[in-house]
Design an enzyme around this catalytic site. Structure first.
Site, PDB file in Angstrom:
ATOM      1  N   TYR A  53       0.964  -1.151  -0.053  1.00 37.36           N
ATOM      2  CA  TYR A  53       0.034  -0.071   0.065  1.00 37.36           C
ATOM      3  C   TYR A  53       0.894   1.263   0.045  1.00 37.36           C
ATOM      4  O   TYR A  53       2.005   1.517   0.649  1.00 37.36           O
ATOM      5  CB  TYR A  53      -0.849   0.041   1.471  1.00 37.36           C
ATOM      6  CG  TYR A  53      -2.434  -0.046   1.125  1.00 37.36           C
ATOM      7  CD1 TYR A  53      -3.079   0.632  -0.045  1.00 37.36           C
ATOM      8  CD2 TYR A  53      -3.116  -1.411   1.545  1.00 37.36           C
ATOM      9  CE1 TYR A  53      -4.492   0.320  -0.316  1.00 37.36           C
ATOM     10  CE2 TYR A  53      -4.402  -1.434   0.991  1.00 37.36           C
ATOM     11  CZ  TYR A  53      -4.954  -0.726   0.142  1.00 37.36           C
ATOM     12  OH  TYR A  53      -6.070  -1.110  -0.223  1.00 37.36           O
ATOM     13  N   GLU A  55      -0.674   4.874  -0.428  1.00 35.39           N
ATOM     14  CA  GLU A  55      -1.612   6.124  -0.570  1.00 35.39           C
ATOM     15  C   GLU A  55      -0.723   7.223  -0.384  1.00 35.39           C
ATOM     16  O   GLU A  55       0.023   7.450   0.636  1.00 35.39           O
ATOM     17  CB  GLU A  55      -2.658   6.087   0.412  1.00 35.39           C
ATOM     18  CG  GLU A  55      -3.756   4.943  -0.233  1.00 35.39           C
ATOM     19  CD  GLU A  55      -5.014   5.012   0.896  1.00 35.39           C
ATOM     20  OE1 GLU A  55      -4.992   5.480   1.744  1.00 35.39           O
ATOM     21  OE2 GLU A  55      -5.593   3.832   0.707  1.00 35.39           O
ATOM     22  N   ASP A 198      -7.790  13.681 -24.631  1.00 36.28           N
ATOM     23  CA  ASP A 198      -7.406  12.106 -24.408  1.00 36.28           C
ATOM     24  C   ASP A 198      -6.769  11.535 -25.466  1.00 36.28           C
ATOM     25  O   ASP A 198      -7.662  11.133 -26.316  1.00 36.28           O
ATOM     26  CB  ASP A 198      -9.073  11.625 -23.988  1.00 36.28           C
ATOM     27  CG  ASP A 198      -9.043  10.230 -23.764  1.00 36.28           C
ATOM     28  OD1 ASP A 198      -7.728   9.722 -23.728  1.00 36.28           O
ATOM     29  OD2 ASP A 198     -10.073   9.783 -23.236  1.00 36.28           O
ATOM     30  N   THR A 224      -4.507   6.537 -21.659  1.00 38.99           N
ATOM     31  CA  THR A 224      -4.343   5.002 -21.067  1.00 38.99           C
ATOM     32  C   THR A 224      -2.812   4.690 -21.368  1.00 38.99           C
ATOM     33  O   THR A 224      -2.263   5.498 -22.341  1.00 38.99           O
ATOM     34  CB  THR A 224      -5.187   3.982 -21.566  1.00 38.99           C
ATOM     35  OG1 THR A 224      -5.308   3.939 -22.943  1.00 38.99           O
ATOM     36  CG2 THR A 224      -6.509   4.191 -20.838  1.00 38.99           C
ATOM     37  N   LYS A 227      -2.536   1.039 -24.954  1.00 36.89           N
ATOM     38  CA  LYS A 227      -2.920   0.700 -26.101  1.00 36.89           C
ATOM     39  C   LYS A 227      -1.596   0.886 -27.183  1.00 36.89           C
ATOM     40  O   LYS A 227      -0.808  -0.009 -26.971  1.00 36.89           O
ATOM     41  CB  LYS A 227      -4.054   1.904 -26.671  1.00 36.89           C
ATOM     42  CG  LYS A 227      -5.184   1.816 -25.602  1.00 36.89           C
ATOM     43  CD  LYS A 227      -6.259   2.501 -26.222  1.00 36.89           C
ATOM     44  CE  LYS A 227      -7.500   2.236 -25.448  1.00 36.89           C
ATOM     45  NZ  LYS A 227      -7.616   2.926 -24.118  1.00 36.89           N
ATOM     46  N   ARG A 233      -2.263  -2.124 -18.653  1.00 37.02           N
ATOM     47  CA  ARG A 233      -3.419  -1.508 -18.448  1.00 37.02           C
ATOM     48  C   ARG A 233      -3.534  -0.517 -17.444  1.00 37.02           C
ATOM     49  O   ARG A 233      -3.440  -0.892 -16.306  1.00 37.02           O
ATOM     50  CB  ARG A 233      -4.542  -2.636 -18.159  1.00 37.02           C
ATOM     51  CG  ARG A 233      -5.886  -2.609 -18.444  1.00 37.02           C
ATOM     52  CD  ARG A 233      -6.635  -3.909 -18.663  1.00 37.02           C
ATOM     53  NE  ARG A 233      -6.284  -4.378 -19.933  1.00 37.02           N
ATOM     54  CZ  ARG A 233      -6.789  -4.215 -21.204  1.00 37.02           C
ATOM     55  NH1 ARG A 233      -7.774  -3.207 -21.244  1.00 37.02           N
ATOM     56  NH2 ARG A 233      -6.482  -4.608 -22.326  1.00 37.02           N
TER      57      ARG A 233
END
Ligand code: DSN
Length: 418
Positions: A53, A55, A198, A224, A227, A233
Site C-alpha cells: 500500500y 497512498e 484524451d 491510457t 494501447k 493496463r
C-alpha cells in the site's frame, strides 16, 4: 506459506489463461485499443510490488516502508515527462476512465459545460455520453465530424461561442484522422475554455513523434498506457506545472483529484510496469514500431478501398480504420462474429450518425498496433485484407470461415508472440 503453483492450486483459472494465450497466439488481434506487452512489462506487473500500500505520492505517503515504491513511481514519472514533453505527470490513474473523471472533478464545477465529440463520430463514453454518471454531473454538449470526415472547426467554434464551455475536449477512440490541436486551442482561448485531450488510442504514436502532440499546447492531457503505448493496463494524466503559478495549481488539483478525491492506494506493480513500458518507448526500436503501425494501417486502407469498402472519415492517419460494412450486406455485429470464427478479432462499432443500435451497429473498427508488435508488415497486411474480405463475403458459410481460420493460423505461426 504459499507453496502451490497456479496450475496446482487453481487448474481452472490456469486453463482459462492457457486457452486465452492460445487464442492470442493463433489469432489476428485487430482491436485497435489492444496490444501485446513485453515480457519485461509482464514481469513487473506480476511482481511483489502488488503487495504494498502506498497512498499518497512519492515522499508524501500515508504508509511506512514506501522507499522503494517511491523509486519505482519516480522511474515511471521521469520517462513519461520525457516521452511527451510534459511538465507534470500523474501515473496513478487505474485506467483511462478514472483519469478522465479525475480531470473533470479537478477542473470543473458540477453543471459546467464541456464540448466533447459525439460517440458515433469517434468520441468516447467517458466524454460525457448520456449513459455515464459524469453526464448527470456536468453538461456535455457534443460536436461532430463533417461530411469529409474532418472535425468541423467552424462548427466547433460556433458551438463554443453559443455554449460557452468551461472545457473543450478532444481525443477519440474511433476517429482515424490527425487532430489540429493549435486550431482547437485558438477556439478555446477565444471563449475562455480550458483544453483537454484524451490521447489514449494514439499515445504511442505521439510519443514516437508520428502524430501531433497536444501536451505542450493543451491544458491537460489524459491517456491510457496499454494501447499504442504498449504498456500495462492503466492511465496517466499530464499537464503543465512548475514555473507558472496557476498551472502549478492545476497540477496540485489534478493530483488531489486522483488521490484522495477518486482513488485509494495506487497499484504500484502496475506503475512499475508503466515505468518499463515508458523506458521501452524511449528506445529507437519503438519509433520504428510506431512508424510501421501507421504504414500498416495505410496499406489496409488502400486494400479495403480497392475492395469497395466504405471507410469512415475517408481513411486513416493513425492506427485504426472504421469501416461501414452495410454495403456488403452485413451488419457490424455479423461481421464481428464472422471474423471471430475466422480467427480475426475486431469490434463492432457505430459509424457517424449510425441509424442502427450500438449492439448491432453498421461498422467494424480495426487497427494495427497488436499485429505490428508481432512483426507483421506490408505483405501481411495485403494478406490480412484478403482474409477479412473473404470472411465478410462468406459470413454465413462456416466451411469458408474455417478455411480462413486455417490460413490465419498458418500466418500467425510465422510471428510468434513470446
Ligand atoms: N475501450 C477502449 C477502446 O476499445 O477504444 C476505449 O476505452
Amino acid at each position: 506459506m504459499h507453496k502451490q503453483t497456479l496450475k496446482q492450486f487453481d487448474p481452472d483459472i490456469n486453463a482459462a489463461i492457457e486457452r486465452e494465450k492460445q487464442r492470442q497466439e493463433e489469432g489476428l488481434e485487430m482491436i485497435p485499443s489492444e496490444n501485446f506487452v513485453s515480457p519485461a512489462v509482464l514481469e513487473a506487473l506480476g511482481s511483489i510490488l502488488t503487495n504494498k500500500y502506498a497512498e499518497g505520492y512519492p515522499s508524501k505517503r500515508y504508509y511506512g516502508g514506501c522507499q522503494f515504491i517511491d523509486e519505482a513511481e519516480q522511474l515511471a514519472i521521469a520517462p513519461a515527462k520525457q516521452l511527451f514533453n510534459a511538465e507534470h505527470v500523474n501515473v496513478q490513474p487505474l485506467s483511462g476512465a478514472p483519469a478522465n473523471i479525475a480531470v473533470y472533478f479537478a477542473l470543473l464545477k458540477p453543471g459546467e459545460t464541456v464540448l466533447g465529440m459525439d460517440l458515433s463520430h469517434g468520441g468516447h463514453l467517458t466524454h460525457g455520453h448520456p449513459v455515464t454518471y459524469m453526464a448527470q454531473i456536468f453538461n456535455f454538449v457534443r460536436y461532430k465530424t463533417n461530411a469529409e470526415g474532418k472535425i468541423d472547426l467552424d462548427n466547433l467554434r460556433q458551438m463554443a461561442l453559443e455554449h460557452k464551455p468551461k472545457m473543450i475536449l478532444v481525443g477519440y477512440s474511433a476517429y482515424s484522422r490527425e487532430i489540429e490541436y493549435e486550431a482547437i486551442k485558438k477556439i478555446a482561448d477565444e471563449v475562455g475554455a480550458l483544453t483537454m485531450a484524451d490521447i489514449a488510442h494514439i499515445a504511442g504514436l505521439i510519443a514516437a513523434g508520428e502524430m501531433n502532440n497536444p501536451v505542450p499546447i493543451f491544458d491537460v492531457v489524459t491517456t491510457t498506457t496499454h494501447k499504442t503505448l504498449r504498456g500495462p493496463r492503466g492511465g496517466m494524466i499530464m499537464c503543465r506545472g512548475g514555473m507558472i503559478m496557476c498551472k502549478e495549481k492545476w497540477a496540485k488539483q489534478i493530483d488531489k483529484a486522483v488521490f484522495p478525491g477518486l482513488q485509494g492506494g495506487p497499484h504500484e506493480n502496475n506503475i512499475a510496469a508503466k515505468a518499463v513500458a515508458f523506458k521501452e518507448a524511449l528506445e529507437p526500436e519503438f519509433s520504428d514500431y510506431a512508424r510501421q503501425i501507421k504504414i500498416n494501417a495505410k496499406v489496409l486502407e488502400a486494400e479495403f478501398i480497392k475492395r469497395n469498402y466504405k471507410l469512415c472519415f475517408g481513411g486513416t492517419d493513425n492506427h485504426l480504420l472504421l469501416i461501414d460494412v452495410t454495403n456488403k450486406g452485413i451488419s457490424g455485429k455479423q461481421a464481428q462474429i464472422a471474423l471471430d470464427a475466422a480467427g480475426i478479432t475486431v469490434n463492432k462499432n457505430m459509424v457517424p450518425d449510425d441509424q442502427r443500435s450500438p449492439m448491432d451497429p453498421s461498422g467494424i473498427r480495426l487497427g494495427t498496433p497488436a499485429i505490428t508488435t508481432r512483426g507483421m508488415k506490408e505483405t501481411e497486411m495485403v494478406q490480412i485484407a484478403d482474409h477479412i474480405d473473404e470472411a465478410i463475403k462468406n459470413w454465413q458459410d462456416q466451411a469458408r470461415l474455417t478455411s480462413v481460420r486455417q490460413q490465419v493460423i498458418e500466418l500467425t505461426k510465422k510471428f510468434p508472440l513470446y
